[in-house]
Design an enzyme around this catalytic site. Structure first.
Site, PDB file in Angstrom:
ATOM      1  N   ASP A 122     -47.105  23.371   1.348  1.00 58.23           N
ATOM      2  CA  ASP A 122     -47.466  23.869   0.036  1.00 58.23           C
ATOM      3  C   ASP A 122     -46.843  22.925  -0.892  1.00 58.23           C
ATOM      4  O   ASP A 122     -45.671  22.361  -0.492  1.00 58.23           O
ATOM      5  CB  ASP A 122     -47.171  25.188  -0.008  1.00 58.23           C
ATOM      6  CG  ASP A 122     -45.605  25.654   0.252  1.00 58.23           C
ATOM      7  OD1 ASP A 122     -45.223  24.801   1.325  1.00 58.23           O
ATOM      8  OD2 ASP A 122     -45.135  26.451  -0.704  1.00 58.23           O
ATOM      9  N   GLU A 181     -43.221  27.431   1.837  1.00 59.95           N
ATOM     10  CA  GLU A 181     -41.916  27.259   1.323  1.00 59.95           C
ATOM     11  C   GLU A 181     -41.426  27.396   0.096  1.00 59.95           C
ATOM     12  O   GLU A 181     -40.508  27.684  -0.277  1.00 59.95           O
ATOM     13  CB  GLU A 181     -41.649  25.549   1.804  1.00 59.95           C
ATOM     14  CG  GLU A 181     -40.124  25.280   1.932  1.00 59.95           C
ATOM     15  CD  GLU A 181     -39.684  24.735   0.750  1.00 59.95           C
ATOM     16  OE1 GLU A 181     -38.501  24.394   0.819  1.00 59.95           O
ATOM     17  OE2 GLU A 181     -40.368  24.420  -0.079  1.00 59.95           O
TER      18      GLU A 181
HETATM   19 ZN   LIG Z   1     -39.981  20.930  -0.406  1.00 56.81          ZN
END
Ligand SMILES: [Zn+2]
Length: 403
Positions: free
Chosen positions: A107, A165
Site C-alpha cells: 500500500d 502498512e
Molecule cells: Zn513504507
C-alpha cells in the site's frame, strides 16, 4: 510485463497501479503473483476484509522446487497446481519455514488530485518519480527483478507482501499473528538509501478528548472551555516530552523518544465557549524504553489534573502502541548487507514492519532504495542506480543466506 523486464520497467508498472491504503491492494498482488508464477513460484494469498469493507490480502510465495524438496515429492506438480497444495502449507496451522524472507508492503499513502503524475510515473534525470517510487514499490520491483534474474528455485526463500502498512502495519500483524511463516532472517523493504537499518523507533498514537460546557462567549463563566483545558493538558504533555528525552539512545537522530501533537480540533463558533476539544498525541519510543511509558504518564497527568480540578473532564485512549526494534549489528544478516551494499548500518526514526518480524524471532534488517525524506511527498522518487544496486545486493544476499 515481460519475463525479462528491467527493474525500472517493473517499477513504472507498479506505480501505475494505484494502491492507496484505503483501497484494495489486490491489483498489486495480482501483478506480483503473475510474475512469481511465471518464475515457478507457488503463491498463497491470505485475504481479509478491512473495517471499511474493502477486501485486502497478504501474500506469501516460495520457490516451487524448494517446496517440493521440503515434501520430497517433485512429481505431479503441474503449473496449475493450486498454491501450496500438498505442501507444508496445506493445513490451517501449517507454517512455512525459510532462511530468508523478503518483506514488502503493497500500500501507499494517499496523493492529491493535483498531482496526476502520482500514478503516471516519470523518469527524470535518472530517477523514477511517482507515489510509491521509494515507499515502497521500488523495493518490490527489486525483489521481482531479482527473481527474474536469478536461479532461486531451490533456495530457502520466501517473499512476503503485506497490506495496510501505512495505516499501522495491519496486514503484517495479521499475517504474523496467524504464524504462517517462520524466517531465520528477514529483510523489510523501506527506503534507507541502501543502508542496512538495524534499529528503528517504535510508533505510538493516542487521542485526548476534553469535554467542557458550551455557553455564550459573553458569559464564559456559564460554561467551561474545553479548548483552554486542552491547552493546559498540552503543556503538561510537552513537559512529558522533556522527561522521556532524558533516556538517550545514541544510534538515533534525535537520540530520544519524541512526542508530536499533530492534529487538534474543537469548538463550533467564535462566540461560543467550546464544549469539546480533541487532539492526537503521537510518540516514537526508542527501542529498550517501555513503549507505554508516555501513555502511562499522560494517564497519570490526567488523574493528577482532575484531582486538583474536579470540573476537568478529559480522557486519553491509546490507539496504537508498537515498540521499536534493534537487531545485532554484528549479526550475519546485518554484516552481509553492510558488506554487499558498502554502506554502514544505521538507525531510523520512522516506523516499519520490522518489530513484527522481530517478534517472530527473525534477525531483521530494514533495507531498500530511495530516501524516506522524499516519501509521502510530491517529490517522491528513487534513483535508478540505487534500484539496480539493490537488485545486485539481493541476488548476492540470496546466494549467501539461502541454502
Ligand atoms: Zn513504507
Amino acid at each position: 510485463m515481460s519475463h525479462s523486464a528491467s527493474v525500472t520497467e517493473i517499477l513504472l508498472d507498479l506505480i501505475a497501479i494505484p494502491s492507496v491504503s484505503s483501497a484494495s491492494n489486490q491489483a498489486v498482488l495480482d501483478y506480483a503473483r503473475q510474475w512469481l508464477k511465471a518464475n515457478r513460484w507457488d503463491v498463497r494469498t491470505f485475504p481479509y476484509v478491512d473495517p471499511n469493507g474493502v477486501e485486502k490480502a497478504n501474500l506469501i510465495a516460495m520457490p516451487r522446487r524448494h517446496l517440493e524438496s521440503l515434501r520430497g515429492s517433485p512429481a505431479g506438480v503441474g503449473s496449475d497446481t493450486p498454491a501450496f497444495q500438498n505442501s507444508r502449507f496445506e493445513h490451517e496451522d501449517d507454517v512455512a519455514s525459510v532462511e530468508l524472507a523478503l518483506v514488502c508492503h503493497t500500500d501507499t499513502v494517499p496523493y492529491s488530485d493535483d498531482w496526476p503524475e502520482a500514478v503516471h510515473p516519470k523518469v527524470i534525470n535518472g530517477r523514477v518519480y511517482g507515489r510509491g517510487a521509494c515507499d515502497v514499490k521500488g523495493f518490490l520491483a527489486c525483489i521481482l527483478a531479482m527473481i527474474g534474474n536469478l536461479e532461486v528455485s531451490e533456495r530457502s526463500l520466501a517473499v512476503v507482501l503485506t497490506a495496510d502498512e501505512e495505516i499501522g502495519c495491519v496486514g503484517a500483524k495479521r499475517l504474523l499473528g496467524e504464524k504462517r511463516l517462520y524466517a531465520r532472517n528477514a529483510v523489510v523493504g523501506e527506503p534507507t538509501r541502501l543502508h542496512p537499518v538495524v534499529a528503528g523507533k517504535g510508533y505510538a498514537l493516542g487521542e485526548v478528548v476534553v469535554r467542557g460546557k458550551a455557553a455564550h462567549s459573553a458569559f464564559p463563566q456559564a460554561g467551561r472551555s474545553a479548548i483552554l483545558d486542552a491547552a493546559t493538558l498540552i503543556d503538561s504533555i510537552r513537559k512529558i516530552g522533556l522527561r522521556v528525552a532524558i533516556e538517550r539512545h545514541e544510534r538515533f537522530d534525535p537520540p530520544f523518544t519524541t512526542i508530536n501533537i499533530g492534529t487538534i480540533s474543537g469548538g463550533t463558533a467564535k462566540n461560543i465557549v467550546p464544549a469539546e476539544c480533541r487532539f492526537l498525541v503521537e510518540w516514537r519510543p526508542v527501542p529498550g524504553q517501555n513503549e507505554r511509558w508516555v501513555a502511562e504518564m499522560i494517564q497519570e497527568e490526567l488523574a493528577r489534573a482532575q484531582k486538583g480540578d474536579p470540573g476537568l473532564q478529559a480522557t486519553f485512549e491509546p490507539i496504537r502502541i508498537d515498540p521499536g526494534f534493534e537487531t545485532d549489528s554484528q549479526g550475519k544478516l546485518a554484516g552481509e548487507l553492510e558488506r554487499l551494499s558498502g554502506n554502514a548500518t544505521v538507525a531510523v526514526a520512522f516506523g516499519t514492519e520490522a518489530p513484527c518480524l522481530k517478534k517472530l524471532g527473525a534477525e531483521t534488517v530494514v533495507f531498500g532504495p530511495g530516501d524516506m525524506k522524499t516519501a509521502h511527498s510530491v517529490e517522491e522518487n528513487v534513483p535508478i542506480e540505487e534500484l539496480q544496486r539493490c537488485v545486485q545486493v539481493l541476488e548476492e544476499l540470496v546466494e549467501q543466506i539461502c541454502v
